[in-house]
Design an enzyme around this catalytic site. Structure first.
Site, PDB file in Angstrom:
ATOM      1  N   GLY A  90       2.973  14.552  -0.129  1.00  0.00           N
ATOM      2  CA  GLY A  90       1.883  13.763  -0.720  1.00  0.00           C
ATOM      3  C   GLY A  90       2.403  12.861  -1.822  1.00  0.00           C
ATOM      4  O   GLY A  90       3.568  12.944  -2.230  1.00  0.00           O
ATOM      5  N   GLY A  92       3.298  12.100  -5.038  1.00  0.00           N
ATOM      6  CA  GLY A  92       3.541  12.856  -6.261  1.00  0.00           C
ATOM      7  C   GLY A  92       3.644  11.972  -7.479  1.00  0.00           C
ATOM      8  O   GLY A  92       3.610  12.449  -8.617  1.00  0.00           O
ATOM      9  N   ARG A  93       3.788  10.676  -7.243  1.00  0.00           N
ATOM     10  CA  ARG A  93       3.935   9.775  -8.400  1.00  0.00           C
ATOM     11  C   ARG A  93       3.502   8.353  -8.063  1.00  0.00           C
ATOM     12  O   ARG A  93       3.854   7.419  -8.778  1.00  0.00           O
ATOM     13  CB  ARG A  93       5.387   9.743  -8.839  1.00  0.00           C
ATOM     14  CG  ARG A  93       6.334   9.380  -7.689  1.00  0.00           C
ATOM     15  CD  ARG A  93       7.614   8.922  -8.222  1.00  0.00           C
ATOM     16  NE  ARG A  93       8.633   8.882  -7.184  1.00  0.00           N
ATOM     17  CZ  ARG A  93       9.867   8.565  -7.437  1.00  0.00           C
ATOM     18  NH1 ARG A  93      10.214   8.293  -8.653  1.00  0.00           N
ATOM     19  NH2 ARG A  93      10.744   8.532  -6.462  1.00  0.00           N
ATOM     20  N   LYS A 113       3.591   2.685  -7.871  1.00  0.00           N
ATOM     21  CA  LYS A 113       4.569   3.775  -7.870  1.00  0.00           C
ATOM     22  C   LYS A 113       5.008   4.073  -9.304  1.00  0.00           C
ATOM     23  O   LYS A 113       5.354   3.148 -10.043  1.00  0.00           O
ATOM     24  CB  LYS A 113       5.778   3.360  -7.010  1.00  0.00           C
ATOM     25  CG  LYS A 113       6.768   4.466  -6.734  1.00  0.00           C
ATOM     26  CD  LYS A 113       7.683   4.080  -5.578  1.00  0.00           C
ATOM     27  CE  LYS A 113       8.713   5.159  -5.305  1.00  0.00           C
ATOM     28  NZ  LYS A 113       9.556   4.789  -4.152  1.00  0.00           N
ATOM     29  N   ASP A 125       7.667  14.657 -12.583  1.00  0.00           N
ATOM     30  CA  ASP A 125       6.932  14.194 -13.766  1.00  0.00           C
ATOM     31  C   ASP A 125       5.978  13.049 -13.435  1.00  0.00           C
ATOM     32  O   ASP A 125       5.360  12.483 -14.340  1.00  0.00           O
ATOM     33  CB  ASP A 125       7.917  13.768 -14.863  1.00  0.00           C
ATOM     34  CG  ASP A 125       8.846  12.657 -14.406  1.00  0.00           C
ATOM     35  OD1 ASP A 125       8.692  12.171 -13.257  1.00  0.00           O
ATOM     36  OD2 ASP A 125       9.734  12.265 -15.193  1.00  0.00           O
ATOM     37  N   ARG A 176       3.726  -1.799  -4.999  1.00  0.00           N
ATOM     38  CA  ARG A 176       4.161  -1.992  -3.612  1.00  0.00           C
ATOM     39  C   ARG A 176       2.990  -2.479  -2.773  1.00  0.00           C
ATOM     40  O   ARG A 176       1.853  -2.038  -2.966  1.00  0.00           O
ATOM     41  CB  ARG A 176       4.660  -0.652  -3.081  1.00  0.00           C
ATOM     42  CG  ARG A 176       5.186  -0.715  -1.675  1.00  0.00           C
ATOM     43  CD  ARG A 176       5.192   0.667  -1.067  1.00  0.00           C
ATOM     44  NE  ARG A 176       6.293   1.467  -1.514  1.00  0.00           N
ATOM     45  CZ  ARG A 176       6.323   2.809  -1.471  1.00  0.00           C
ATOM     46  NH1 ARG A 176       5.342   3.495  -1.031  1.00  0.00           N
ATOM     47  NH2 ARG A 176       7.341   3.487  -1.882  1.00  0.00           N
ATOM     48  N   ARG A 183       2.224   7.330   6.932  1.00  0.00           N
ATOM     49  CA  ARG A 183       3.584   7.694   7.339  1.00  0.00           C
ATOM     50  C   ARG A 183       3.530   8.623   8.545  1.00  0.00           C
ATOM     51  O   ARG A 183       2.475   9.214   8.821  1.00  0.00           O
ATOM     52  CB  ARG A 183       4.271   8.447   6.186  1.00  0.00           C
ATOM     53  CG  ARG A 183       4.208   7.709   4.866  1.00  0.00           C
ATOM     54  CD  ARG A 183       4.078   8.679   3.683  1.00  0.00           C
ATOM     55  NE  ARG A 183       3.803   7.960   2.445  1.00  0.00           N
ATOM     56  CZ  ARG A 183       4.718   7.653   1.531  1.00  0.00           C
ATOM     57  NH1 ARG A 183       5.951   8.059   1.674  1.00  0.00           N
ATOM     58  NH2 ARG A 183       4.398   6.974   0.448  1.00  0.00           N
ATOM     59  N   ASP A 252       8.536  11.618   6.137  1.00  0.00           N
ATOM     60  CA  ASP A 252       7.543  11.148   5.165  1.00  0.00           C
ATOM     61  C   ASP A 252       7.909   9.769   4.632  1.00  0.00           C
ATOM     62  O   ASP A 252       7.101   9.150   3.936  1.00  0.00           O
ATOM     63  CB  ASP A 252       7.413  12.145   3.997  1.00  0.00           C
ATOM     64  CG  ASP A 252       8.745  12.482   3.373  1.00  0.00           C
ATOM     65  OD1 ASP A 252       9.616  13.021   4.078  1.00  0.00           O
ATOM     66  OD2 ASP A 252       8.935  12.194   2.181  1.00  0.00           O
ATOM     67  N   ASP A 262       9.774   3.162   1.522  1.00  0.00           N
ATOM     68  CA  ASP A 262      10.216   4.177   0.577  1.00  0.00           C
ATOM     69  C   ASP A 262      11.730   4.148   0.363  1.00  0.00           C
ATOM     70  O   ASP A 262      12.487   4.894   0.973  1.00  0.00           O
ATOM     71  CB  ASP A 262       9.777   5.572   1.058  1.00  0.00           C
ATOM     72  CG  ASP A 262       8.873   6.215   0.018  1.00  0.00           C
ATOM     73  OD1 ASP A 262       8.682   5.603  -1.045  1.00  0.00           O
ATOM     74  OD2 ASP A 262       8.378   7.322   0.264  1.00  0.00           O
TER      75      ASP A 262
HETATM   76  P1  AMP Z   1      10.877  10.434  -2.242  1.00  0.00           P
HETATM   77  O1  AMP Z   1      12.204  11.088  -2.270  1.00  0.00           O
HETATM   78  O2  AMP Z   1      10.668   9.407  -3.322  1.00  0.00           O
HETATM   79  O3  AMP Z   1      10.507   9.925  -0.893  1.00  0.00           O
HETATM   80  O4  AMP Z   1       9.822  11.593  -2.605  1.00  0.00           O
HETATM   81  C1  AMP Z   1       9.652  12.763  -1.860  1.00  0.00           C
HETATM   82  C2  AMP Z   1       8.442  13.510  -2.421  1.00  0.00           C
HETATM   83  O5  AMP Z   1       8.672  13.867  -3.786  1.00  0.00           O
HETATM   84  C3  AMP Z   1       7.150  12.724  -2.428  1.00  0.00           C
HETATM   85  O6  AMP Z   1       6.103  13.618  -2.240  1.00  0.00           O
HETATM   86  C4  AMP Z   1       7.123  12.139  -3.822  1.00  0.00           C
HETATM   87  O7  AMP Z   1       5.823  11.790  -4.258  1.00  0.00           O
HETATM   88  C5  AMP Z   1       7.694  13.285  -4.636  1.00  0.00           C
HETATM   89  N1  AMP Z   1       8.347  12.837  -5.871  1.00  0.00           N
HETATM   90  C6  AMP Z   1       9.512  12.166  -5.997  1.00  0.00           C
HETATM   91  N2  AMP Z   1       9.795  11.933  -7.293  1.00  0.00           N
HETATM   92  C7  AMP Z   1       8.775  12.453  -8.015  1.00  0.00           C
HETATM   93  C8  AMP Z   1       8.473  12.523  -9.401  1.00  0.00           C
HETATM   94  N3  AMP Z   1       9.306  12.032 -10.335  1.00  0.00           N
HETATM   95  N4  AMP Z   1       7.337  13.139  -9.771  1.00  0.00           N
HETATM   96  C9  AMP Z   1       6.501  13.670  -8.854  1.00  0.00           C
HETATM   97  N5  AMP Z   1       6.731  13.632  -7.540  1.00  0.00           N
HETATM   98  C10 AMP Z   1       7.841  13.024  -7.105  1.00  0.00           C
HETATM   99 MG    MG Z   2       9.004   9.255   0.002  1.00  0.00          MG
END
Ligand code: AMP
Ligand code: MG
Length: 485
Positions: A90, A92-93, A113, A125, A176, A183, A252, A262
């Protein structure tokens, strides 16, 4: 052209309800300021380019202000990460602020983002650092300019908000744009959590919004899956032909639209290396350059699994089998054009493979090779390029075949123009991005802006930019790009 307060929203995904996303407000970053904006992306929203410099722009995209019609939502999805299934990921940020439509009637998702914590933040975070935001901005817009389908980037907003990665850094936000943020992992989530009703709602939504032509087919879901396979075959062919390594091809991070999506520790090749791994956490090379083809196929089969409630297994298998031949046809077509051929020949595949074998471990710059090949008539060009190869006799044999092939073609008048139109002179090399990031981290955004402007016309020689069209310095070839972001 519009001002910022004239955007028109139509939040179709938000209306699907709480099973698909959660309402979350952005958490502002301190002292938001414009790092870089893309005029071309602004135009997608009919926005006047000067709007980027109004104070309200940094406030909106730094999470301080919101349009009354925006409905920020964090989407839920899951996905296969490095081959293993993660049942709940989901946003997360990042937040889907809303869907905006332009005068041409196109809908664009506005996704912010780095907008703070959400129910999907897990241990994170909720923030994005300046470095990775700049990297995503530059790559989205550079890929688009190369003709490679990609999500787009409207702007990066910097801040004084401190965040911790390997060391203390500053938070930033990236806006973005994409026609959809759905996805492969969205379909996986509803499949593996056994929510067939919701899976159907998602499927009907995606069909109606993004694949309306498939609704006219006898089996709309199958037609949609076929289109996804076709688009991915074309996308990956472009990545391979232009030496782009995504680095984190988890399901994802795969868009249902078949666009590059992404961005993590991505890289363009410098010297050609089929085994290149751009992600330093990818110890087994799952997402190496040459593995991108079988991995895309694997990801499509993960999507196929999630679509088994809608499509027969036989039909899914048959459709998956289209991927490799389609990929190869697109790849060969692009490589022929990069080599300056105007027609196909049975020997082309072998000729391309032989060239890449000669380049492997030779230290040949993948991009400049093709550009230089088009600078002069074929015989003169190869006479210069041979010096770059370790196996010069091998290259001479290849070059003799190549020159004969070129001379056997009818139309050679506009060879240079034709080749330069597909072989970029300027490429988003990691070290160029890094130089721009180093300056930006000291508060100087000029280099980011210069790179962005240059890369928006990668095929055109630009006055004063000679230094950017050189081979990278030795230190620049092996930068370790942190996958923290
Ligand atoms: P990504 O590697 O950016 O594709 O992220 C993979 C998952 O980790 C996704 O669910 C993101 O929303 C979550 N995520 C990545 N970085 C963070 C962050 N700093 N804080 C919260 N969630 C994150
Ligand atoms: Mg991602």
């Amino acid at each position: 052209m519009k001002a910022l307060d004239e955007l028109t929203f139509d939040n179709r995904f938000a209306r699907l309800g709480d099973a698909f996303s959660t309402s979350v407000l952005p958490e502002p970053i301190d002292n938001p300021r414009l790092v870089v904006a893309s005029d071309a992306a602004m135009a997608l929203l009919d926005l006047e380019p000067t709007e980027a410099h109004s104070p309200v722009f940094a406030e909106l995209f730094g999470g301080h202000k919101l349009w009354a019609e925006a409905e920020p939502r964090a989407m839920v999805y899951s996905g296969h990460q490095f081959g293993g299934y993660s049942p709940r990921l989901g946003d997360g940020r990042g937040l889907l602020l809303g869907e905006v439509y332009n005068q041409a009637g196109e809908h664009w998702d506005l996704h912010l983002k780095g907008a703070g914590l959400t129910p999907y933040s897990r241990m994170g975070d909720g923030r994005a650092v300046l470095r990775s935001s700049i990297r995503e901005f530059l790559a989205s817009e550079a890929l688009h300019a190369l003709g490679i389908p990609s999500s787009r980037a409207l702007c990066v907003i910097g801040s004084d908000t401190a965040v911790w990665r390997e060391t203390q850094e500053r938070a930033a936000m990236l806006l973005r744009l994409a026609p959809s943020h759905v996805r492969f992992g969205h379909f996986e989530y509803f499949y593996y959590t056994k929510q067939p009703e919701q899976a159907k709602v998602l499927g009907e939504h995606v069909l109606a919004m993004h694949f309306p032509e498939c609704l006219e087919q006898p089996e709309p879901y199958l037609a949609m899956f076929r289109t996804v396979v076709e688009r991915n075959a074309e996308l990956i062919a472009k990545w391979q032909a232009y030496g782009f390594c995504h680095g984190v091809m988890n399901t994802d991070n795969m868009s249902i639209l078949g666009i590059t999506f992404d961005f993590g520790p991505y890289a363009f090749l410098d010297d050609f290396d089929a085994h290149f791994i751009c992600n330093h956490s990818d110890h087994e090379g799952r997402y190496s350059y040459s593995n991108q083809v079988p991995i895309a196929h694997w990801n499509l089969s993960a999507l196929a699994q999630a679509l088994t409630p809608f499509i027969s297994v036989e039909a899914l298998r048959e459709t998956l089998d289209l991927f490799l031949p389609l990929y190869e046809a697109h790849y060969l077509d692009l490589m022929r054009r990069r080599l300056g051929f105007t027609r196909a020949d049975d020997g082309d595949k072998a000729m391309i493979e032989a060239l890449l074998r000669l380049m492997q471990n030779s230290g040949v710059d993948y991009h400049l090779f093709f550009r230089r090949l088009g600078d002069q008539p074929a015989a003169q060009a190869v006479a210069v390029l041979r010096d770059d190869f370790v196996d010069r006799e091998g290259f001479d044999r290849w070059a003799a075949g190549y020159v004969a092939r070129v001379e056997g073609e009818a139309a050679n008048e506009h060879r240079t123009a034709r080749m330069h139109a597909v072989n970029p002179l300027y490429v988003l090399r990691n070290y160029l991005a890094q130089n721009a990031i180093d300056a930006a981290q000291k508060g100087d955004y000029e280099e980011v802006r210069r790179l962005h402007t240059m890369l928006s016309r990668p095929f055109d020689e630009q006055a004063g930019m000679e230094a950017y069209a050189q081979r990278p310095p030795e230190w620049g070839k092996h930068l370790e790009i942190s996958c923290s972001s």
